[in-house]
Design a protein around this motif. Structure first.
Motif, mmCIF file in Angstrom:
data_model
loop_
_atom_site.group_PDB
_atom_site.id
_atom_site.type_symbol
_atom_site.label_atom_id
_atom_site.label_comp_id
_atom_site.label_asym_id
_atom_site.label_seq_id
_atom_site.Cartn_x
_atom_site.Cartn_y
_atom_site.Cartn_z
ATOM 1 N N ILE A 147 0.858 -1.179 0.000
ATOM 2 C CA ILE A 147 0.000 0.000 0.000
ATOM 3 C C ILE A 147 0.897 1.233 0.000
ATOM 4 O O ILE A 147 1.807 1.368 0.828
ATOM 5 N N ASN A 148 0.665 2.136 -0.927
ATOM 6 C CA ASN A 148 1.481 3.349 -1.031
ATOM 7 C C ASN A 148 1.054 4.342 0.038
ATOM 8 O O ASN A 148 0.086 5.096 -0.130
ATOM 9 N N ILE A 149 1.775 4.321 1.164
ATOM 10 C CA ILE A 149 1.475 5.214 2.279
ATOM 11 C C ILE A 149 2.555 6.289 2.335
ATOM 12 O O ILE A 149 3.755 5.982 2.380
ATOM 13 N N LYS A 150 2.120 7.524 2.334
ATOM 14 C CA LYS A 150 3.059 8.648 2.347
ATOM 15 C C LYS A 150 3.791 8.685 3.679
ATOM 16 O O LYS A 150 3.184 8.588 4.733
ATOM 17 N N GLY A 151 5.097 8.859 3.637
ATOM 18 C CA GLY A 151 5.906 8.929 4.840
ATOM 19 C C GLY A 151 6.294 7.579 5.396
ATOM 20 O O GLY A 151 6.838 7.500 6.509
ATOM 21 N N ALA A 177 2.054 18.241 0.761
ATOM 22 C CA ALA A 177 2.142 19.600 0.204
ATOM 23 C C ALA A 177 2.542 19.556 -1.268
ATOM 24 O O ALA A 177 2.004 20.296 -2.102
ATOM 25 N N LEU A 178 3.513 18.682 -1.581
ATOM 26 C CA LEU A 178 3.926 18.541 -2.978
ATOM 27 C C LEU A 178 2.772 18.043 -3.841
ATOM 28 O O LEU A 178 2.572 18.519 -4.964
ATOM 29 N N GLN A 179 2.019 17.117 -3.309
ATOM 30 C CA GLN A 179 0.881 16.600 -4.064
ATOM 31 C C GLN A 179 -0.171 17.680 -4.264
ATOM 32 O O GLN A 179 -0.748 17.802 -5.352
ATOM 33 N N GLU A 180 -0.397 18.501 -3.202
ATOM 34 C CA GLU A 180 -1.368 19.583 -3.350
ATOM 35 C C GLU A 180 -0.896 20.608 -4.365
ATOM 36 O O GLU A 180 -1.697 21.125 -5.161
ATOM 37 N N GLU A 188 -1.407 19.191 -7.718
ATOM 38 C CA GLU A 188 -2.827 19.235 -8.074
ATOM 39 C C GLU A 188 -3.247 20.648 -8.449
ATOM 40 O O GLU A 188 -4.055 20.852 -9.376
ATOM 41 N N ALA A 189 -2.692 21.660 -7.716
ATOM 42 C CA ALA A 189 -3.016 23.051 -8.050
ATOM 43 C C ALA A 189 -2.506 23.396 -9.458
ATOM 44 O O ALA A 189 -3.204 24.062 -10.241
ATOM 45 N N ARG A 190 -1.297 22.965 -9.774
ATOM 46 C CA ARG A 190 -0.771 23.196 -11.115
ATOM 47 C C ARG A 190 -1.622 22.508 -12.168
ATOM 48 O O ARG A 190 -1.879 23.059 -13.241
#
Length: 575
Positions: A419-423, A488-491, A494-496
């Motif tokens: 499972i791809n869990i961040k951190g 934060a990088l993912q957000e 997503e904003a870009r």
């Protein structure tokens, strides 16, 4: 569809009329009630098939037990009659739907050959007892016409029994017994016709001590028929033509019987071998491969022990191949009933949707590990998780001896790596050595299969990631800062992406506006060209102008008339 006898009618073509809309006692031909009725009908059919010929050929048997035979005959006839009633209340499938309309069932049944045979088998031939006497059981030979019902019962038993091969052997032995029984009865009847004791071939004279007993008569005849039909020999030579004909017929019957028995036994053995090959992997090819490539003896012994464990303990490793011919939904139900309890014990899958668990069950791959075999090693890339179905595994140190913990049935490991869990500080690497202490049965679920299923269940994926995050927090293996940075990088990404989507939408709007202007300009140009064509359509040709110059004034009038007509015929305006 219900398996049993009562099916509610519906208002459709071929069903009962609305006023008859009620529960009808219609049997489902694939239901339990119909199956048990067929088993019941096997007894009267077997009774008539075995006893009638015996009573006809052994007169003493008919005389001594006449009252019992009459009772059994009446009981058999009553069951035959009830069977016809059951036939009138047994539905049939039409376009996959059970027809329960009694009118249609009756109309279909009376037009079949089975109805004619059933009717003839119940003809009251016993009325001839009045003139011939009650000791003529041959009058009941028409009861043999119900034998197809016995074959149908055997077919249903074979499909329902859990030991089909044993049932086929038992059925074959029953057929052999019936053939020998009939032959022994005919032998005794022929001996009585030729005269008891007239030669060495026929049955001895009953006047001799012991040969007058009914049991001795039947056993002797059965033994003599067995010798003939098995072609063992050691039988007296026939003296008369009737005896020769009987022997020739028996020899031909023995040849066909031998071929039938050999074919049936070969089919049973082949089916058993095929079933074993389907359930358990073929080790002969692996042994030949290892021998050809000179695999060391120790490794070869481990492979042989593994195969032996599977064979002795009935372990299956190819469930997918076994169930592949089932419809997908039925396959899923079978797999769920077998493996869902095991999957439900996994903490990370608890409280998930039932449909998600059902799809995951289809992805489970059974694996068996030998004693001392490593399931995974520290530092390996984790591409699957394991669920312990049976056996014990140990978490060991790098030396392979020191044990930190023992995992038993119902436990699992490796779930975090798929499972791809961040951190996740583990990443996708194994953090421990897992070794099988004995023979261990595991279920393997690959990361690709899990991701394929979770792609259809995004909400379940979020729930599972949250559970995995909680587990990592308890283990103190979740980097919160790295997780926040990744979030934060993912957000930002997503904003870009949203900005790029907005820009793309603006470009699409401008392009649509330009396309509309282009279409409008093209329409105007087309209108102008068409108007010019209308204006020049009536202009005089060069030849006409030359004639007009030769004629003078008339030419001018002609030109003016043409201009007037051209002015009157304006082209249509564009819509």
């Amino acid at each position: 569809m219900s398996q049993d006898s009562k099916v509610k009618t519906t208002e459709s073509s071929g069903s009962a009329p609305p006023e008859a809309r009620k529960w009808l006692p219609v049997l489902d031909p694939s239901g339990d009630y119909y199956y048990w009725w067929l088993n019941t009908m096997a007894f009267p059919v077997m009774y008539n098939l075995i006893i009638i010929v015996c009573r006809a050929c052994f007169p003493d048997l008919q005389h001594y037990y006449l009252a019992s035979w009459l009772v059994l005959d009446c009981t058999s006839d009553l069951l035959y009659l009830l069977d016809i009633v059951v036939r009138f209340h047994t539905g049939f499938l039409e376009q996959g739907i059970l027809v329960v309309d009694k009118g249609r069932i009756s109309s279909r049944y009376v037009r079949t050959w089975s109805f004619f045979l059933d009717l003839v088998s119940l003809l009251p031939t016993e009325v001839a007892y009045v003139s011939l006497g009650p000791h003529t059981p041959t009058l009941r030979l028409n009861r043999f016409l119900r034998v197809p019902r016995l074959f149908e019962a055997f077919d249903r038993m074979e499909t329902r029994t859990v030991y089909p091969n044993a049932f086929r052997i038992a059925k074959l032995m029953l057929y052999v017994f019936v053939v020998i029984h009939w032959n022994s009865c005919l032998y005794f009847a022929l001996s009585r016709y030729l005269g008891f004791g007239c030669d060495a071939w026929v049955y001895p004279d009953p006047a001799q001590p012991g040969f007058e007993q009914l049991r001795r008569q039947y056993l002797y005849s059965f033994y003599f028929s067995t010798l003939i039909l098995t072609t063992v020999g050691d039988t007296p030579l026939p003296d008369r033509e009737e005896e020769y004909l009987f022997m020739v017929g028996d020899f031909l019957l023995a040849v066909m019987g031998f071929a039938t028995i050999m074919g049936s036994m070969s089919s049973v053995i082949y089916n058993m071998n095929t079933a074993d090959a389907a359930f358990y992997p073929d080790h002969a090819l692996v042994k030949k491969y290892m021998k050809r490539h000179h695999v060391n003896r120790r490794l070869e012994r481990r492979v042989i022990d593994w195969y032996q464990h599977l064979q002795i303990n009935k372990k299956m490793t190819n469930e997918v191949a076994i169930l592949q011919h089932l419809p997908e939904q039925l396959w899923a139900e079978v797999a769920v009933s077998v493996h869902l309890p095991t999957l439900s014990r996994v903490q990370i899958f608890q409280n998930c949707e039932a449909s998600l668990l059902e799809e995951l069950v289809l992805k489970l791959q059974p694996q068996t590990y030998s004693p001392g075999e490593y399931v995974c090693r520290k530092g390996d890339i984790g591409r699957e998780m394991y669920i312990i179905r049976e056996g014990q595994l140990a978490v060991v140190a790098d030396d392979g001896v020191t044990q930190y913990a023992v995992l038993g049935a119902g436990l699992y490991f490796g779930e975090i790596s798929i499972i791809n869990i961040k951190g996740n500080m583990f990443g996708n690497r194994r953090t421990a050595n897992i070794k099988s202490l004995g023979y261990s049965d595991l279920f393997c679920l690959s990361k690709e299969d899990l991701q394929e299923v979770l792609s259809e269940y995004p909400q379940a994926q979020a729930v599972m990631e949250e559970k995995g995050r909680e587990i990592l927090l308890k283990m103190n293996k979740l980097d919160v800062n790295a997780e926040a940075a990744e979030i934060a990088l993912q957000e930002a990404t997503e904003a870009r992406l949203r900005g790029l989507d907005q820009q793309l939408e603006d470009l699409q709007t401008k392009f649509a506006r330009l396309l509309a202007e282009l279409e409008s300009s093209a329409l105007k140009i087309a209108y102008r060209v068409e108007r010019l064509e209308w204006q020049t359509r009536e202009w005089p040709m060069p030849e006409e102008l030359a004639e007009a110059d030769d004629e003078g004034e008339p030419g001018e009038g002609t030109s003016k008339d043409a201009e007037g007509r051209a002015g009157q015929e304006e082209p249509p305006s564009p819509e």
